[in-house]
Scaffold this motif. Structure first.
Motif, PDB file in Angstrom:
ATOM      1  N   UNK A  84    -102.727  55.055 -31.006  1.00 56.40           N
ATOM      2  CA  UNK A  84    -101.674  55.716 -30.575  1.00 56.40           C
ATOM      3  C   UNK A  84    -102.468  56.317 -29.114  1.00 56.40           C
ATOM      4  N   UNK A  85    -102.100  55.799 -27.972  1.00 59.85           N
ATOM      5  CA  UNK A  85    -102.652  56.299 -26.758  1.00 59.85           C
ATOM      6  C   UNK A  85    -101.937  57.225 -25.946  1.00 59.85           C
ATOM      7  N   UNK A  86    -102.235  58.400 -25.599  1.00 56.31           N
ATOM      8  CA  UNK A  86    -101.274  59.354 -24.955  1.00 56.31           C
ATOM      9  C   UNK A  86    -101.596  59.308 -23.389  1.00 56.31           C
ATOM     10  N   UNK A  87    -100.555  58.875 -22.894  1.00 58.37           N
ATOM     11  CA  UNK A  87    -100.701  58.667 -21.484  1.00 58.37           C
ATOM     12  C   UNK A  87    -100.267  60.017 -20.865  1.00 58.37           C
ATOM     13  N   UNK A  88     -99.082  60.442 -21.243  1.00 61.88           N
ATOM     14  CA  UNK A  88     -98.606  61.869 -20.839  1.00 61.88           C
ATOM     15  C   UNK A  88     -97.609  62.399 -21.886  1.00 61.88           C
ATOM     16  N   UNK A  89     -97.102  63.712 -21.670  1.00 60.90           N
ATOM     17  CA  UNK A  89     -96.151  63.899 -22.858  1.00 60.90           C
ATOM     18  C   UNK A  89     -94.977  63.071 -23.151  1.00 60.90           C
ATOM     19  N   UNK A  90     -94.474  62.427 -22.143  1.00 59.63           N
ATOM     20  CA  UNK A  90     -93.363  61.459 -21.926  1.00 59.63           C
ATOM     21  C   UNK A  90     -93.768  60.119 -22.608  1.00 59.63           C
ATOM     22  N   UNK A  91     -95.043  59.744 -22.486  1.00 62.08           N
ATOM     23  CA  UNK A  91     -95.274  58.262 -22.693  1.00 62.08           C
ATOM     24  C   UNK A  91     -96.442  58.194 -23.658  1.00 62.08           C
ATOM     25  N   UNK A  92     -96.530  57.471 -24.870  1.00 62.86           N
ATOM     26  CA  UNK A  92     -97.298  57.062 -25.706  1.00 62.86           C
ATOM     27  C   UNK A  92     -97.273  55.474 -25.726  1.00 62.86           C
ATOM     28  N   UNK A 109     -90.237  58.946 -23.506  1.00 64.32           N
ATOM     29  CA  UNK A 109     -89.171  59.917 -23.693  1.00 64.32           C
ATOM     30  C   UNK A 109     -88.625  60.078 -22.133  1.00 64.32           C
ATOM     31  N   UNK A 110     -87.354  59.708 -22.311  1.00 59.86           N
ATOM     32  CA  UNK A 110     -86.510  59.905 -20.933  1.00 59.86           C
ATOM     33  C   UNK A 110     -86.336  61.297 -20.671  1.00 59.86           C
ATOM     34  N   UNK A 111     -85.929  61.815 -22.007  1.00 55.64           N
ATOM     35  CA  UNK A 111     -85.710  63.372 -22.166  1.00 55.64           C
ATOM     36  C   UNK A 111     -85.741  63.531 -23.619  1.00 55.64           C
ATOM     37  N   UNK A 112     -85.724  64.858 -24.099  1.00 53.58           N
ATOM     38  CA  UNK A 112     -85.997  65.274 -25.301  1.00 53.58           C
ATOM     39  C   UNK A 112     -85.387  64.328 -26.349  1.00 53.58           C
ATOM     40  N   UNK A 113     -84.139  63.986 -26.158  1.00 50.77           N
ATOM     41  CA  UNK A 113     -83.312  63.282 -27.158  1.00 50.77           C
ATOM     42  C   UNK A 113     -83.072  61.880 -26.608  1.00 50.77           C
ATOM     43  N   UNK A 114     -83.704  61.442 -25.711  1.00 49.23           N
ATOM     44  CA  UNK A 114     -83.439  60.078 -25.013  1.00 49.23           C
ATOM     45  C   UNK A 114     -84.650  59.259 -25.159  1.00 49.23           C
ATOM     46  N   UNK A 115     -84.868  57.988 -25.933  1.00 48.93           N
ATOM     47  CA  UNK A 115     -86.205  57.436 -25.769  1.00 48.93           C
ATOM     48  C   UNK A 115     -85.777  56.001 -25.796  1.00 48.93           C
ATOM     49  N   UNK A 116     -87.006  55.142 -25.088  1.00 51.79           N
ATOM     50  CA  UNK A 116     -87.069  53.933 -25.107  1.00 51.79           C
ATOM     51  C   UNK A 116     -88.227  53.318 -25.641  1.00 51.79           C
ATOM     52  N   UNK A 117     -88.174  52.108 -26.330  1.00 49.48           N
ATOM     53  CA  UNK A 117     -89.353  51.598 -27.313  1.00 49.48           C
ATOM     54  C   UNK A 117     -89.312  50.126 -26.942  1.00 49.48           C
ATOM     55  N   UNK A 118     -90.022  49.873 -25.639  1.00 47.74           N
ATOM     56  CA  UNK A 118     -90.068  48.352 -25.717  1.00 47.74           C
ATOM     57  C   UNK A 118     -91.186  47.784 -26.592  1.00 47.74           C
ATOM     58  N   UNK A 119     -91.351  46.471 -27.149  1.00 42.61           N
ATOM     59  CA  UNK A 119     -92.441  45.910 -27.590  1.00 42.61           C
ATOM     60  C   UNK A 119     -92.455  44.611 -27.565  1.00 42.61           C
ATOM     61  N   UNK A 120     -93.810  44.060 -27.597  1.00 47.68           N
ATOM     62  CA  UNK A 120     -94.512  42.787 -27.439  1.00 47.68           C
ATOM     63  C   UNK A 120     -95.208  42.803 -28.795  1.00 47.68           C
ATOM     64  N   UNK A 121     -95.088  41.523 -29.552  1.00 45.22           N
ATOM     65  CA  UNK A 121     -95.421  41.464 -30.870  1.00 45.22           C
ATOM     66  C   UNK A 121     -96.078  39.884 -31.130  1.00 45.22           C
TER      67      UNK A 121
END
Length: 443
Positions: free
Chosen positions: A141-149, A181-193
């Protein structure tokens, strides 16, 4: 093997207790449940009583974590299952059943801001529609910023073993699964598998065949998807979309093509609104299916999740149609007469309306109405075609007996239609129903 496992666990606990406190922190936890339940008519008829069950069972999970620092942990989880009076389990007369299993064993460490989890652990992909199980692998799990992992996930689904070309039988999964994290309670999770094997015809798990297409060999399956979750005041909303592509090599003589092209898809949307002690919920799921000509045309149009009963993909929903709290019995359907794939969502249209109501701080009720049908008609046992599973009503009452100890009372009834009533019998039908209680605690 039993004695070795017990001795190994005892040695681990002794070592944990004797290592100096300054070296590490020993953390113990666990989960316990005992369930008493009755399932009736889960084959859609009441003559054979083949899936009827009336039993009590117990599950215990024990967790041990060796915490060396905030940057390093070693985690183990053990599980014991017993059917009361069940031969071969520790619930049998005289106890002493051979039931201790390892669920997790992994190291969890951080390098700078990046986290790595290596070993046997739990994996959840696309809410469980693609994968929701324990397995061996890696999470980086690579942390790009507080809002993006940006997690990279590797799962070893099957190991081909030793010998010439044995690696061809390996089954490997690679996943890129960012969290934004678009905000504390709003998240997006795209994926490629990507799920791949040069020849997955030998792949088994828990003694069951992994391959849903007899004779199939090379697998190259890709999925792309997006999950969205948002909470705003009293409102909650979420959605999931998944699309699959790739191909599966099959015998041309059996399928009319040497490759089948993947093209399945799934959509899930839910919403909730809290009003005082009540919380109102709604959900809809659509998972594509194969029509009568899909395979003949060289396509797998059904949403593809190559798991087996109780392994791989796992999404629990209704009490009867989707395993629910009492998952010992699966509902027979025309496309799954054995009832082992109720949590593998494929060729389904599902609607759900529900409400949770908190009567007292220690007492809550949940009422759910589910309607389910197939996205494409399926062949019934009498040779005709149908598309409706039925309408299910579930009632769950949860009472907090004392802190950490909960009691769940469950009643469920399915007004079944042809996909259930004509799953195993053409001449007899009966509605499935379930009654049960579960006492559980976590520590």
């Amino acid at each position: 093997m039993k004695k070795f496992t017990i001795l190994a666990l005892a040695a681990l606990l002794v070592i944990a207790m004797t290592i100096p406190a300054a070296a590490l922190e020993n953390i113990f936890g666990g989960y316990f449940r005992t369930r008493a339940f009755m399932d009736k008519n889960f084959t859609g008829e009441d003559e054979t009583e083949a899936s009827d069950v009336n039993r009590i069972d117990t599950r215990t999970r024990l967790f041990y974590t060796a915490k060396f620092s905030d940057n390093l942990k070693f985690v183990n989880a053990f599980e014991m299952n017993a059917v009361w009076g069940g031969s071969g389990t520790y619930g049998q007369m005289g106890a002493d059943g051979d039931n201790l299993v390892v669920k997790h064993s992994y190291v969890d460490f951080k390098l700078a801001e990046h986290r790595f989890v290596l070993g046997v652990q739990d994996f959840l992909l696309a809410r469980g529609y693609l994968y929701g199980d324990d397995g061996a692998g890696l999470k980086a799990i690579f942390k790009v910023s507080d809002a993006i992992y940006i997690p990279y996930i590797y799962i070893k689904s099957y190991e081909g073993g030793y010998g010439k070309d044995a690696d061809d039988f390996d089954v490997d999964a690679h996943v890129l699964y960012p969290t934004i994290y678009l905000s504390k309670e709003t998240t997006l999770k795209p994926h490629v598998a990507y799920l791949t094997s040069d020849d997955y015809s030998k792949a088994t798990t828990k003694g069951k065949l992994f391959n849903k297409f007899p004779g199939a060999t090379e697998l190259d399956a890709y999925t792309v998807g997006l999950e969205f979750d948002m909470k705003q005041g009293v409102f909650a909303f979420g959605a999931t979309g998944i699309y699959e592509f790739g191909d599966l090599t099959v015998p041309a003589a059996a399928y009319g093509h040497d490759k089948l092209e993947l093209g399945g898809y799934l959509f899930d949307i839910y919403g909730a609104m809290a009003m005082g002690p009540a919380n109102f919920r709604a959900k809809a799921i659509y998972a594509s299916g194969n029509d009568e000509t899909s395979i003949k045309d060289g396509n797998i149009d059904a949403f593809f999740n190559p798991g087996t009963a109780f392994t791989g993909a796992s999404y629990y929903w209704a009490e009867i149609m989707g395993y629910g709290i009492f998952d010992a019995t699966g509902l027979s359907t025309a496309d799954d007469p054995a009832g082992g794939l109720n949590d593998k969502i494929s060729n389904r249209i599902i609607g759900n309306l529900g409400v949770d109501y908190k009567i007292l701080p220690s007492l809550k009720t949940s009422l759910d109405l589910y309607y389910a049908m197939t996205a494409e008609d399926v062949k019934l046992v009498d040779g005709t075609y149908g598309d409706t599973l039925g309408l299910e009503l579930d009632l769950v009452v949860t009472y907090k007996v004392v802190d950490n100890l909960n009691l769940d009372l469950v009643a469920a009834y399915l007004w079944a239609d042809d996909v259930v009533n004509k799953a195993v019998s053409a001449n007899n039908s009966a509605d499935p129903y379930e009654l049960g209680a579960r006492l559980s605690l976590a520590f």
